[in-house]
Scaffold this motif. Structure first.
Motif, PDB file in Angstrom:
ATOM      1  N   ASP A 126       0.852  -1.181   0.000  1.00 28.67           N
ATOM      2  CA  ASP A 126       0.000   0.000   0.000  1.00 28.67           C
ATOM      3  C   ASP A 126       0.895   1.241   0.000  1.00 28.67           C
ATOM      4  O   ASP A 126       1.848   1.315   0.777  1.00 28.67           O
ATOM      5  CB  ASP A 126      -0.879  -0.028   1.252  1.00 28.67           C
ATOM      6  CG  ASP A 126      -1.874   1.097   1.316  1.00 28.67           C
ATOM      7  OD1 ASP A 126      -1.458   2.275   1.315  1.00 28.67           O
ATOM      8  OD2 ASP A 126      -3.080   0.809   1.398  1.00 28.67           O
ATOM      9  N   ARG A 127       0.568   2.169  -0.837  1.00 27.43           N
ATOM     10  CA  ARG A 127       1.331   3.421  -0.939  1.00 27.43           C
ATOM     11  C   ARG A 127       1.287   4.196   0.379  1.00 27.43           C
ATOM     12  O   ARG A 127       2.284   4.754   0.808  1.00 27.43           O
ATOM     13  CB  ARG A 127       0.743   4.261  -2.069  1.00 27.43           C
ATOM     14  CG  ARG A 127       1.399   5.563  -2.323  1.00 27.43           C
ATOM     15  CD  ARG A 127       0.720   6.307  -3.423  1.00 27.43           C
ATOM     16  NE  ARG A 127       0.280   5.353  -4.449  1.00 27.43           N
ATOM     17  CZ  ARG A 127      -0.111   5.653  -5.659  1.00 27.43           C
ATOM     18  NH1 ARG A 127      -0.132   6.885  -6.033  1.00 27.43           N
ATOM     19  NH2 ARG A 127      -0.485   4.746  -6.510  1.00 27.43           N
ATOM     20  N   GLY A 128       0.148   4.207   1.027  1.00 27.38           N
ATOM     21  CA  GLY A 128      -0.017   4.955   2.269  1.00 27.38           C
ATOM     22  C   GLY A 128       0.850   4.447   3.407  1.00 27.38           C
ATOM     23  O   GLY A 128       1.231   5.220   4.301  1.00 27.38           O
ATOM     24  N   ALA A 130       3.866   3.652   3.309  1.00 29.05           N
ATOM     25  CA  ALA A 130       5.231   4.178   3.181  1.00 29.05           C
ATOM     26  C   ALA A 130       5.272   5.700   3.326  1.00 29.05           C
ATOM     27  O   ALA A 130       6.323   6.307   3.103  1.00 29.05           O
ATOM     28  CB  ALA A 130       5.818   3.764   1.829  1.00 29.05           C
ATOM     29  N   ASP A 131       4.161   6.312   3.751  1.00 30.79           N
ATOM     30  CA  ASP A 131       4.083   7.773   3.800  1.00 30.79           C
ATOM     31  C   ASP A 131       5.152   8.440   4.660  1.00 30.79           C
ATOM     32  O   ASP A 131       5.611   9.524   4.343  1.00 30.79           O
ATOM     33  CB  ASP A 131       2.705   8.230   4.281  1.00 30.79           C
ATOM     34  CG  ASP A 131       1.681   8.232   3.164  1.00 30.79           C
ATOM     35  OD1 ASP A 131       2.072   8.108   1.985  1.00 30.79           O
ATOM     36  OD2 ASP A 131       0.479   8.360   3.477  1.00 30.79           O
ATOM     37  N   GLY A 132       5.582   7.812   5.746  1.00 29.61           N
ATOM     38  CA  GLY A 132       6.575   8.428   6.616  1.00 29.61           C
ATOM     39  C   GLY A 132       8.002   8.262   6.134  1.00 29.61           C
ATOM     40  O   GLY A 132       8.928   8.783   6.744  1.00 29.61           O
ATOM     41  N   THR A 134      10.960   8.260   2.907  1.00 27.26           N
ATOM     42  CA  THR A 134      11.283   8.870   1.621  1.00 27.26           C
ATOM     43  C   THR A 134      12.475   8.148   1.010  1.00 27.26           C
ATOM     44  O   THR A 134      13.282   7.538   1.710  1.00 27.26           O
ATOM     45  CB  THR A 134      11.629  10.367   1.773  1.00 27.26           C
ATOM     46  OG1 THR A 134      12.717  10.505   2.681  1.00 27.26           O
ATOM     47  CG2 THR A 134      10.438  11.162   2.272  1.00 27.26           C
ATOM     48  N   THR A 143       5.893   3.083  -8.032  1.00 27.12           N
ATOM     49  CA  THR A 143       5.401   3.659  -6.792  1.00 27.12           C
ATOM     50  C   THR A 143       6.118   3.028  -5.602  1.00 27.12           C
ATOM     51  O   THR A 143       6.314   1.814  -5.559  1.00 27.12           O
ATOM     52  CB  THR A 143       3.876   3.410  -6.667  1.00 27.12           C
ATOM     53  OG1 THR A 143       3.230   3.978  -7.810  1.00 27.12           O
ATOM     54  CG2 THR A 143       3.315   4.039  -5.414  1.00 27.12           C
ATOM     55  N   MET A 145       6.001   1.693  -2.033  1.00 22.01           N
ATOM     56  CA  MET A 145       4.938   1.114  -1.204  1.00 22.01           C
ATOM     57  C   MET A 145       5.540   0.271  -0.088  1.00 22.01           C
ATOM     58  O   MET A 145       6.730  -0.025  -0.092  1.00 22.01           O
ATOM     59  CB  MET A 145       4.033   0.220  -2.056  1.00 22.01           C
ATOM     60  CG  MET A 145       3.313   0.923  -3.179  1.00 22.01           C
ATOM     61  SD  MET A 145       2.364  -0.223  -4.230  1.00 22.01           S
ATOM     62  CE  MET A 145       3.687  -0.937  -5.202  1.00 22.01           C
ATOM     63  N   ASP A 157       3.741   3.159  11.087  1.00 27.04           N
ATOM     64  CA  ASP A 157       3.393   4.505  11.552  1.00 27.04           C
ATOM     65  C   ASP A 157       4.538   5.106  12.346  1.00 27.04           C
ATOM     66  O   ASP A 157       4.630   6.317  12.496  1.00 27.04           O
ATOM     67  CB  ASP A 157       2.150   4.461  12.455  1.00 27.04           C
ATOM     68  CG  ASP A 157       0.896   4.019  11.728  1.00 27.04           C
ATOM     69  OD1 ASP A 157       0.896   4.014  10.481  1.00 27.04           O
ATOM     70  OD2 ASP A 157      -0.077   3.655  12.409  1.00 27.04           O
TER      71      ASP A 157
END
Length: 182
Positions: A126-128, A130-132, A134, A143, A145, A157
């Motif tokens: 899921d892309r989300g 890996a949000d924290g 870069t 993408t 993920m 998280d």
């Protein structure tokens, strides 16, 4: 098509490199993810090949150790390579399932990937997630993920920062509390 999955052998290195060259071409070395592999050995326990009954290599999967900005180690899946004439026959899916199972058994709480969402989302990426995190360069059109293993939901998280090669990696053993540590 009948095939089986084996641990990668030292003798497989040249065949795997030729397979990757066939699948991704010479420009692959300019991609952001290549810097995680250049001069750094993969996680040996997470390197597998698919072979047919005649022992011909049909596909390969490797995982590389990466370190998050807060010092945690995770495996980065890739490359996954399958001979072009064998694609679409379940070899890649079987290699991914086998590799993810091995990563989970090693105690990793999660796995990262740069890949095509339509292919990897069904495995739980899921892309989300890996949000924290870069990467040190662009990944388009692919993408960045992540996926978390059962029992470790939400651990990403607490992971943050720039992902970089983990060139001094040694075999860690993770627990759920490790992935929640700040």
């Amino acid at each position: 098509m009948t095939f089986h999955i084996d641990a990668e052998l030292l003798d497989d290195a040249a065949s795997i490199e030729a397979l990757i060259e066939t699948c991704f071409g010479p420009n692959r070395k300019g991609r952001t993810v290549y810097q995680f592999r250049d001069g750094i050995p993969p996680v040996h326990e997470l390197c597998f090949v698919a072979r047919n009954e005649a022992d011909r290599m049909l596909g390969s999967i490797r995982f590389w150790p990466v370190q998050t900005g807060d010092g945690r180690i995770l495996p980065l899946l890739g490359p996954l390579a399958v001979l072009p004439e064998c694609q679409g026959q379940g070899i890649g899916r079987t290699l991914i399932t086998h590799g993810l199972g091995a990563a989970e058994r090693m105690g990793f709480p999660a796995v990262l990937i740069v890949g095509k969402p339509d292919y990897y989302v069904p495995f739980g990426f899921d892309r989300g997630l890996a949000d924290g995190l870069t990467l040190p360069g662009p990944v388009a059109p692919l993408t960045f993920m992540a996926m978390e293993f059962p029992g470790h939901e939400g651990c990403l998280d607490h992971y943050a920062g720039l992902v970089k090669p983990a060139d001094n990696w040694s075999h860690p053993v993770f627990s759920h509390k490790d992935c929640l540590a700040s």
